[in-house]
Design a protein around this motif. Sequence first.
Motif, PDB file in Angstrom:
ATOM      1  N   GLU A 619      -7.631   2.653  -4.975  1.00  0.00           N
ATOM      2  CA  GLU A 619      -7.723   1.382  -4.249  1.00  0.00           C
ATOM      3  C   GLU A 619      -6.880   0.351  -4.964  1.00  0.00           C
ATOM      4  OE1 GLU A 619      -9.899   0.414  -1.612  1.00  0.00           O
ATOM      5  OE2 GLU A 619     -10.148   2.544  -1.252  1.00  0.00           O
ATOM      6  N   THR A 620      -5.578   0.424  -4.778  1.00  0.00           N
ATOM      7  CA  THR A 620      -4.733  -0.486  -5.543  1.00  0.00           C
ATOM      8  C   THR A 620      -4.605  -1.840  -4.868  1.00  0.00           C
ATOM      9  OG1 THR A 620      -2.865   0.431  -4.380  1.00  0.00           O
ATOM     10  CG2 THR A 620      -3.383   1.346  -6.533  1.00  0.00           C
ATOM     11  N   GLY A 621      -4.870  -1.888  -3.579  1.00  0.00           N
ATOM     12  CA  GLY A 621      -4.648  -3.133  -2.864  1.00  0.00           C
ATOM     13  C   GLY A 621      -3.167  -3.331  -2.598  1.00  0.00           C
ATOM     14  N   TYR A 622      -2.394  -2.340  -2.949  1.00  0.00           N
ATOM     15  CA  TYR A 622      -0.939  -2.443  -2.860  1.00  0.00           C
ATOM     16  C   TYR A 622      -0.525  -1.752  -1.572  1.00  0.00           C
ATOM     17  CZ  TYR A 622       3.858  -1.907  -4.492  1.00  0.00           C
ATOM     18  OH  TYR A 622       5.203  -1.948  -4.629  1.00  0.00           O
ATOM     19  N   GLN A 624       2.161  -1.203   0.042  1.00  0.00           N
ATOM     20  CA  GLN A 624       3.260  -0.249   0.097  1.00  0.00           C
ATOM     21  C   GLN A 624       2.824   1.128  -0.393  1.00  0.00           C
ATOM     22  OE1 GLN A 624       6.651  -1.785  -1.875  1.00  0.00           O
ATOM     23  NE2 GLN A 624       7.664  -2.294   0.026  1.00  0.00           N
ATOM     24  N   GLY A 625       1.932   1.113  -1.368  1.00  0.00           N
ATOM     25  CA  GLY A 625       1.412   2.396  -1.835  1.00  0.00           C
ATOM     26  C   GLY A 625       0.712   3.126  -0.699  1.00  0.00           C
ATOM     27  N   ALA A 627       1.287   2.729   2.366  1.00  0.00           N
ATOM     28  CA  ALA A 627       2.286   3.141   3.347  1.00  0.00           C
ATOM     29  C   ALA A 627       2.965   4.438   2.920  1.00  0.00           C
ATOM     30  CB  ALA A 627       3.319   2.036   3.528  1.00  0.00           C
ATOM     31  N   VAL A 628       3.193   4.548   1.634  1.00  0.00           N
ATOM     32  CA  VAL A 628       3.821   5.776   1.147  1.00  0.00           C
ATOM     33  C   VAL A 628       2.929   6.964   1.442  1.00  0.00           C
ATOM     34  CG1 VAL A 628       4.538   7.026  -0.902  1.00  0.00           C
ATOM     35  CG2 VAL A 628       5.174   4.647  -0.626  1.00  0.00           C
ATOM     36  N   PHE A 631       3.162   7.850   5.058  1.00  0.00           N
ATOM     37  CA  PHE A 631       4.414   8.504   5.401  1.00  0.00           C
ATOM     38  C   PHE A 631       4.410   9.927   4.870  1.00  0.00           C
ATOM     39  CE2 PHE A 631       8.448   8.876   6.983  1.00  0.00           C
ATOM     40  CZ  PHE A 631       9.363   9.296   6.041  1.00  0.00           C
ATOM     41  N   GLY A 632       3.831  10.094   3.666  1.00  0.00           N
ATOM     42  CA  GLY A 632       3.713  11.433   3.111  1.00  0.00           C
ATOM     43  C   GLY A 632       2.954  12.335   4.061  1.00  0.00           C
ATOM     44  N   PHE A 635       5.093  13.237   7.023  1.00  0.00           N
ATOM     45  CA  PHE A 635       6.074  14.211   6.558  1.00  0.00           C
ATOM     46  C   PHE A 635       5.451  15.595   6.438  1.00  0.00           C
ATOM     47  CE2 PHE A 635       9.471  16.099   4.513  1.00  0.00           C
ATOM     48  CZ  PHE A 635       9.130  16.587   3.268  1.00  0.00           C
ATOM     49  N   LEU A 638       4.842  17.071   9.857  1.00  0.00           N
ATOM     50  CA  LEU A 638       6.122  17.485  10.435  1.00  0.00           C
ATOM     51  C   LEU A 638       6.611  18.770   9.799  1.00  0.00           C
ATOM     52  CD1 LEU A 638       7.501  15.880  12.605  1.00  0.00           C
ATOM     53  CD2 LEU A 638       9.104  15.023  10.901  1.00  0.00           C
ATOM     54  N   ALA A 639       6.511  18.805   8.470  1.00  0.00           N
ATOM     55  CA  ALA A 639       6.972  19.984   7.746  1.00  0.00           C
ATOM     56  C   ALA A 639       6.214  21.210   8.216  1.00  0.00           C
ATOM     57  CB  ALA A 639       6.775  19.768   6.245  1.00  0.00           C
ATOM     58  N   TYR A 642       7.385  22.167  11.731  1.00  0.00           N
ATOM     59  CA  TYR A 642       8.714  22.741  11.849  1.00  0.00           C
ATOM     60  C   TYR A 642       8.863  24.043  11.096  1.00  0.00           C
ATOM     61  CZ  TYR A 642      11.104  19.168  14.490  1.00  0.00           C
ATOM     62  OH  TYR A 642      11.522  18.351  15.492  1.00  0.00           O
ATOM     63  N   LEU A 643       8.260  24.122   9.950  1.00  0.00           N
ATOM     64  CA  LEU A 643       8.506  25.299   9.119  1.00  0.00           C
ATOM     65  C   LEU A 643       7.609  26.462   9.489  1.00  0.00           C
ATOM     66  CD1 LEU A 643       9.093  23.674   5.635  1.00  0.00           C
ATOM     67  CD2 LEU A 643      10.748  24.389   7.352  1.00  0.00           C
TER      68      LEU A 643
END
Lengths: 645, 171, 100
Positions: A619-622, A624-625, A627-628, A631-632, A635, A638-639, A642-643
């Motif tokens: 719980e960083t409150g950050y 962007q973290g 969001a990463v 997105f992970g 990803f 999707l991987a 597709y794979l």
Amino acid sequence: MESLLWLIPAFPLAGVAINGLFGRKLGDRVVSVIGPGAVGAAFAMAAASFIALRGLPPAERLLQQTLYSWLPAGEFSASIGFQLDPLSMTMVLVVTGVGFLIHLYSVGYMHGDGGYARYFAYLNLFTFAMLLLVMADNFLLLFVGWEGVGLCSYLLIGYWFEDQAKADAGKKAFIVNRIGDFGFLLGIFLIFWTFGSVAFSDVLPEAATRLTLGGDLAFWICLFLFIGAVGKSAQIPLFVWLPDAMAGPTPVSALIHAATMVTAGVYMVARAHALYEMAPQVLALVAGIGAATALFAATIGIVQNDIKKVLAYSTISQLGYMFLGVGVAAFSAGIFHLVTHAFFKAVLFLGAGSVIHALHGEQDMRTMGGLKPKLPITYWTMLAATLAIAGVPPLAGFVSKDEILWRTWDGGHSVLWVIGFITAGLTAAYMFRLFFLTFHGSFRGTKEQWGHAHESPWTMTVPLVILGALSVVGGWIGLPAALGQPLGGIANRFEGWLAPVFEAGEHAVHEPHAIPPIEYGLMTASVAIATLGILVAYWAYLRSPDLPGRVVARSRGVYTLLYGKYFVDELYDFLIVRPFYALSRFAWRVIDDGLIDGLGVGGTGALVKRGSRIVSRWETGYVQGYAVAFFGGVFAILAYYYLFR
Amino acid sequence: MTGVDVAFWILAAISVGASLVVITNRNPVACVLFLVVAFFALAGLFVTLHSHFLAAIQVIIYAGAIMVLFLFVILLLNLGQQQWFDVSNNPLRVTAVVFGAGFLALLVGGGISGVTPTVRGPAAGISPDLLGSTGAIGAALYTAYFMPFITIALLLLLAMVGAVAIARRER
Amino acid sequence: MVGPAHYITLSAVLFTIGVIGVLTRKNAIIVFMAIEIMLNAANLALVTFAMTIGDVAGLIMVLLVIAVAAAEAAVGLAIIVAMFRHRETVNIEAFNVLRG
């Protein structure tokens, strides 16, 4: 009459409530009236019930009252109900009658004590519990009373609880009792399992049909019940608490540890006689333990120097006689001895209390002597009681003890008879040793003690006189046929009274029958050995007082063994108490503190704390973290798609 | 290689390059200006796709209005030089770039470029110029897609009110 | 010959650039701009497909997306202004109040 049965225990209970809650405010005088008065009222009710019972034909002598259904639980149900048949009527009369006299005595003995109201509250509570015990119409309610008297015993032994030793004595009594109670409870469970009920009216008539003679079930039920009796009535091996119980006030010793509570075990065996008759091995065990205990305790009592300790071991010994009686299926004889013992043992204890009271707390007989002129009433009543316990005819003790001995011989148990015979001699010896050391010879105490010694007040002497008289004449209601017939056909009224309880459907005992001559022979023998015992005591303690000293010097080893009570207490301490302490300490330090508190409670807490500290790092409150991480995930999906399709 | 292809490649390079500058430059004003360049390039790409109307809209609204708004805000807040885009400092950033690269690799390698739509829309046969013209869009917007149109209007109103409410100086 | 495939690939590249920009920059306004890049990449893909299959719906969608982007930019920037008033900075690392 039947609907008023509940009043008998209710009066003492009211006494507890009033004295217990308001005693301090009401003051000693009011307490002195309420305490004995409650028991007196109970005795009056009991007497009325007795008259009512006598008015019924012998086969129908049963008064019953069920107060309410107490524990209906599935297939099991027990109710609060009272019953008065000849057996419980006898017990009730003893408890309330002797109890009343001892309450009266206590008014004088406990005068000026700080916890006066508390004392009478406890004593009334005891009476209530004891009455529950003897008037119960089912095993469970009996057990409630059983536990109740155990509790009161603890409370009263440790009455002067500021003294650590006295408090410990109370604890010891309760704990040893508990061991017996465990056995008792197992017995009740087995009874319920076998009979589907714990009420006497359901269990006792069915005993012959549901149990096989000599079978396992009967054996275990009776054995477990007997274990309870062993604890409560201080037989081998659970007798160790009774001598320590002398730490309580002397009237308590008289009432609880002589006349009533300790006899509960005998009562219980007599009550469950139908069960015991189906388990002859257990009866043999009962008789054996009874005889052995009688002899064992007598050998210890003869060397003790504390007047109350002698009486304590004497009680254990006489209880052994009672168990011997019921063990040879002479149930009414055992109960008879219970009754007479209540009379003379009460006198002995109360008399001892009178002596202790006069000497301001002195209990060691080695510093007594020559008290006859100072305490005349005490002297004569104690003489009567001592003669009774020694078995001198025609006093009460002789009649009841002899009946037991005769029935033992008649039942074929010659070895047990011999043990009982020897014990009778020892009894006479040590009791008269006590008597002579206390009242005869020269006074061995201090000058001030002699100056202060005086006879006790009327509250103490009147009960002594009444009970002393009963010790003399009390046996005459139970004269055996051997004596009654020649004297003009006097029937054994006591046995006849109890007959409907013990002999279902047998012929009346009143019919005259041929007396085998051996009965007279045995009777003479027991009188002889009693006289021998008295003479030995006389010679050893009055004629040549240095004789005991020389005997002791000759047989140091035996003396140490006897004086040290065969070191049973030390043995138990080593075998049982110490390991238990060690076990408890282990359970406390390692299991409770270490395991449960440390690992369990503390450990769980620490685990959660550490876990949450780790998780909270996410719980960083950050944003962007976050969001990463988002997105992970995309990803990854999707991987995978597709794979791996 | 037709002229359209050449245009495509040039415009594509410009848009990618400008975008890269946007996400790496320290100076916010520079970023805004490069983004405008990128939008222009995209408008050009729209033209190569024959949707002239949308190209115009792109320039007017995106590059003209939205970017100006950005610029206004930057100037209003008087932001100085910001932190340099530094990958090696923060493991999170490395992860992000790695994920991004992997994502792109997946998309391209997964054959997104090989997608050949088989569905034919209603205006399949019409010439693209006609399709992307103002008339065609208008015809569709005011008839079939009227509801979204009205909704968008409402949305813009709400956005206006919201923006004013949020950014108001508290008394 | 440049076909739809090229445009789509370009769209993908622009989108990725936009994503990396969102995840990497610390200045809130620049993060916003990266979001705009992403939206534009989507627009490009939409137009390409609309032209390829001949459906005007794609173009309408692009129009709507642009309108929404405008609205969103307005509101978003208003929020950034409010944020700035609070903390004197638009560094998003300064806004980690929800940390636990």
